[in-house]
Structure formats: structure tokens, C-alpha cells
Scaffold this motif. Sequence first.
Motif, PDB file in Angstrom:
ATOM      1  N   SER A  11       0.889  -1.185   0.151  1.00  0.00           N
ATOM      2  CA  SER A  11       0.026   0.200  -0.038  1.00  0.00           C
ATOM      3  C   SER A  11       0.755   1.246  -0.118  1.00  0.00           C
TER       4      SER A  11
ATOM      5  N   GLY B 154       6.617  -1.877  -9.823  1.00  0.00           N
ATOM      6  CA  GLY B 154       5.473  -2.573 -10.544  1.00  0.00           C
ATOM      7  C   GLY B 154       6.056  -3.695 -11.149  1.00  0.00           C
TER       8      GLY B 154
ATOM      9  N   VAL C 210      -1.308   1.293 -13.347  1.00  0.00           N
ATOM     10  CA  VAL C 210      -1.463   0.082 -12.539  1.00  0.00           C
ATOM     11  C   VAL C 210      -2.534  -1.031 -13.163  1.00  0.00           C
TER      12      VAL C 210
ATOM     13  N   ALA D 116      -2.232  -5.008 -14.062  1.00  0.00           N
ATOM     14  CA  ALA D 116      -3.161  -6.036 -13.518  1.00  0.00           C
ATOM     15  C   ALA D 116      -3.714  -6.796 -14.728  1.00  0.00           C
TER      16      ALA D 116
ATOM     17  N   THR E  61      -3.193  -7.642  -8.382  1.00  0.00           N
ATOM     18  CA  THR E  61      -4.470  -6.789  -8.219  1.00  0.00           C
ATOM     19  C   THR E  61      -4.276  -5.232  -7.619  1.00  0.00           C
ATOM     20  N   PHE E  62      -5.170  -4.398  -7.836  1.00  0.00           N
ATOM     21  CA  PHE E  62      -5.139  -3.381  -7.423  1.00  0.00           C
ATOM     22  C   PHE E  62      -6.458  -2.620  -6.720  1.00  0.00           C
TER      23      PHE E  62
ATOM     24  N   LEU F  30      -3.237   3.798  -2.509  1.00  0.00           N
ATOM     25  CA  LEU F  30      -3.257   2.612  -3.629  1.00  0.00           C
ATOM     26  C   LEU F  30      -2.770   1.378  -2.836  1.00  0.00           C
ATOM     27  N   LYS F  31      -3.551   0.328  -3.348  1.00  0.00           N
ATOM     28  CA  LYS F  31      -3.084  -0.785  -2.737  1.00  0.00           C
ATOM     29  C   LYS F  31      -3.020  -1.832  -3.851  1.00  0.00           C
ATOM     30  N   LEU F  32      -1.868  -2.609  -3.790  1.00  0.00           N
ATOM     31  CA  LEU F  32      -1.198  -3.422  -4.848  1.00  0.00           C
ATOM     32  C   LEU F  32      -1.087  -4.928  -4.366  1.00  0.00           C
TER      33      LEU F  32
END
Length: 473
Positions: free
Chosen positions: A370, A403, A449, A453, A460-461, A468-470
Motif C-alpha cells: 500500500s 511494479g 496500474v 493487472a 491486483t489493485f 493505492l493498494k497492490l
Amino acid sequence: MNLIRKIKHSIVLLLTFSLFFAYVPAALGASAQQVEEVRGLLEQYHLKSPDDSELADKEIDEMVDSLDDPYTQYFDDQEWKAYSSELEQTFVGIGIVMMEEKGKIYVEDVIADSPASSVGIVAGDLLVAADGKSFVGKTMADIQKELRGEEGTVVALTVSRSGKELKFKITRKQVHVPVVSTKMLDQGIGYLALTSFTSEAGKEVKRELEKLEKNGLASLVLDLRNNGGGYVSAAQEVAGLFVKEGVLAHMRDRNGHDEPLSISGTSRPYEVVVLVNGNTASASELLSGALRDYGVGQLVGTKTYGKGVVQSLIPLKSGGVLKVTIQEYYTPKGKKVDQVGLTPDLTMSGAAEQLIGAFRLAGGTKLAVSWNKGILTLNGVRMSQPDAARKEGNLWYVNLKLGTEIAGAKLTYDAKSRTYTLTKGSQKETIKATDSRVKIKDGRTSIDVRLLAKWFKGVTFSASGETLKLGSR
């Protein structure tokens, strides 16, 4: 006779990266007796074996400078008090850890129960000014100097948070910096960060390691990044937690005599991955080199600092303390460290990327990342990484290198065609630098992002407000 035993003083490996104050030793007003005592000790013990003609008629600071050795220093009583506090990670200050990013100084962390935490300073704050003096163009050492002061005095600190300036009045007090922090990352993989080899570091590491083991530790990420060293005895204690019997390092004095520094302890039934960087120095390099030589752990990160010499602390009868270089050390397999450093088994840049690399090398797969206002949290470990993500309108972009690492892919760039290629197994995805889904700012490249995905299964995001959560599995 063994030089260490003969002089009967503490041996320390040090490269000080002060968190709270800049320190410049001097020998102002040294007495004639102190000058003569320092001259005699330098001639007797220094690694370069200077003779009287080289040191004659020089004051203490001139004698020390003539050795061209940044680690040999003279401390008067006041300076020694400050320096010994630094060794034990105890300071009078406001209680923040700083980091530099593109010429700006940010708060990387706030010490628990410190003056800074009590007024609301948070990780990610940009340091703007103190007592009305701007920090523009100032180094970290300059800012440290402005923030230090006598206990009980007040500093007016200005920070920038999300583009808004905030002002705080902070009363300085004595702060003890915790040197060990731990987390269970996931899948039985533990994380232990050691920031300094204080006199109690060995005991603290042992205690926290046992807690991790009780929680099902299956492998360990040992973070020695930005650890500038400390007491050799502490490094011996930590090494003894992983090596049953052996040599921490080979210590060679000016006569070429090799004095092996022994380890006696126990082995661990799990894999260790050691995180290192350019500020991993001295006792940290000593430990990292030994763990690798004994096959206990692999190194991940960037090349270490390269401080492979040993100092002895010698109290002067006439007052003050002399820290003098007496030996050079080599790893158990004889690798030179001084001015060379240790090259990692897996070279990676970027704080979060390095942790991901170490986590995966330790057997981990599931990631939860995050990012909010410059602070990135990776499987529970917080760090300041302002360039990790950015928001434009309603769209989020993540640093391309980060990423790519989250996706478990490899990144290459073709300068001729200006094309990025992300490779994962047999899968290859390409994108032009001119593509609207790529953003380049201040030399940093970010990618939409949604595209990550779409390309990589398991990525996932989600986004909410400024967060922002990945994820990756």
C-alpha cells in the motif's frame, strides 16, 4: 602478544551516520601532555606505523590528519560524551529518522514516544525549515545540526505534507533509538532489521529472533541496510546466533599478524537472506561477509560501503579519548573489504524492490503493498518511498521498476526503439515510452496500474482516496 589483549580497550568497528546531529571532532586547547600522549599512542598502535619524525611538532588534530585516516580521531571529554551516546543510539533531539530523495530531505520514520511523535510529525513529511531558516539547498548534516540542541530547548519545525505547510513547536529531549525491529512478512518468513551494533544489540537480536521463531519462523530476512556498524563484540554475538563455530573475520595488524576473531554459538535450521546497501558498513560488512562465507545467507541489494578497518578506543590519562585504527579485517574466506565492499549475490536498487527480492529469495510469494502520501507499506514493513506511486486525476501510476518487481517480472529497455519489455517466464509484454499509459517525470518512469493487472495474472489493485493498494500472489 595479541594487540587486542595488550592494549586492553574496547575494539569497535564504526562508520557513524548520525540521525540527529552532525559531529566534527577537534582538538582545540589540547594540553602539551595530551599532545605527547596521543603521539606516543599513534606511534605504538596505528596500522600505518608512523614514526616520531612524521608526527613531530604537530598538535593532535595535525597528527591525526597526517595519517590520512578518516577513522582515527581524538575526542575531548565533551566530544566523547556525544560520540559514546551515538554509539548507543541515544540522542538529545526531536526523534526522527531522515532520508534524502532527489535533493530533498524527508522524514523516513518517527521514533516511538519521541518529541516528534508527540506533536504529530509523520513519516513522509518533507522537512522545510527550522526556526524560520529554510532547508532549501541544505544537506542532511546541515539539517541535523539545526535540529540538535540542549535538552529542554524548543525548535520550531516546518514540514510540508501533501503540499500543505505545517508548523510544529517541538521540545528536545533524550531519545533512545530502537536498533531492532521485526515483522512476520507472510508464509513463515520473518523480517528483522538491525540499525546499529550497540553494546546490547546481540541480546536484543537474540530476544527478537526467539519471538519470531515462536511465531513459526521458516526463513529470515535480515536487514542491515544503512547500518554503519558499532561494537565488534556485538557483531560476534549476532554471528553466534547463526554460526555454531568458526571465524567472524581475520584481523591483520601492521606487522601482518593474523588474529582470527572467533565465533561460538549455534546454527539455525532455516535460510537467511541479508539486505545490504551502500550504507552497510564496518561491523555490518563483517557480519554479512561471514554469513555468506559460511553459507548461512545470501546478500541482496547494492554494494556495501567498504570499511574494513578496526579501531580501538583508548582513554588518555591526560583527558579525552583516542580512537585509533589498529587492524584491517578480511572475511573468513580471506576477502578484502576495506575500500572494496561486498558485492551482493542479487543486485537490486530501490528499498521496496530489494525487500521484495529478498522476500522471494526466502521463499515468499504473496505480496500486499500500500502507498499513501509517500509512505509505502510492504507486508507490514513501512518505508518512505515518495516516488513509488502517483495519482493523476482518477488514474494511478506505479513506479515501473517497482511494479515489475511486484509482478515478479524482469524489466529491460531498448533505447533505440524507446521500448520497455516486461518478461515473466515465457510471457513478454512491451510498451513504448511514448505510450499515454506511461508517465516519465524527473527521470522516473511510472505505468498505469490497470495495465499491470491486465498483463499479469495474480496482480491486483484498488484505490481509495489517496491510498493505492497492490497485491500479488
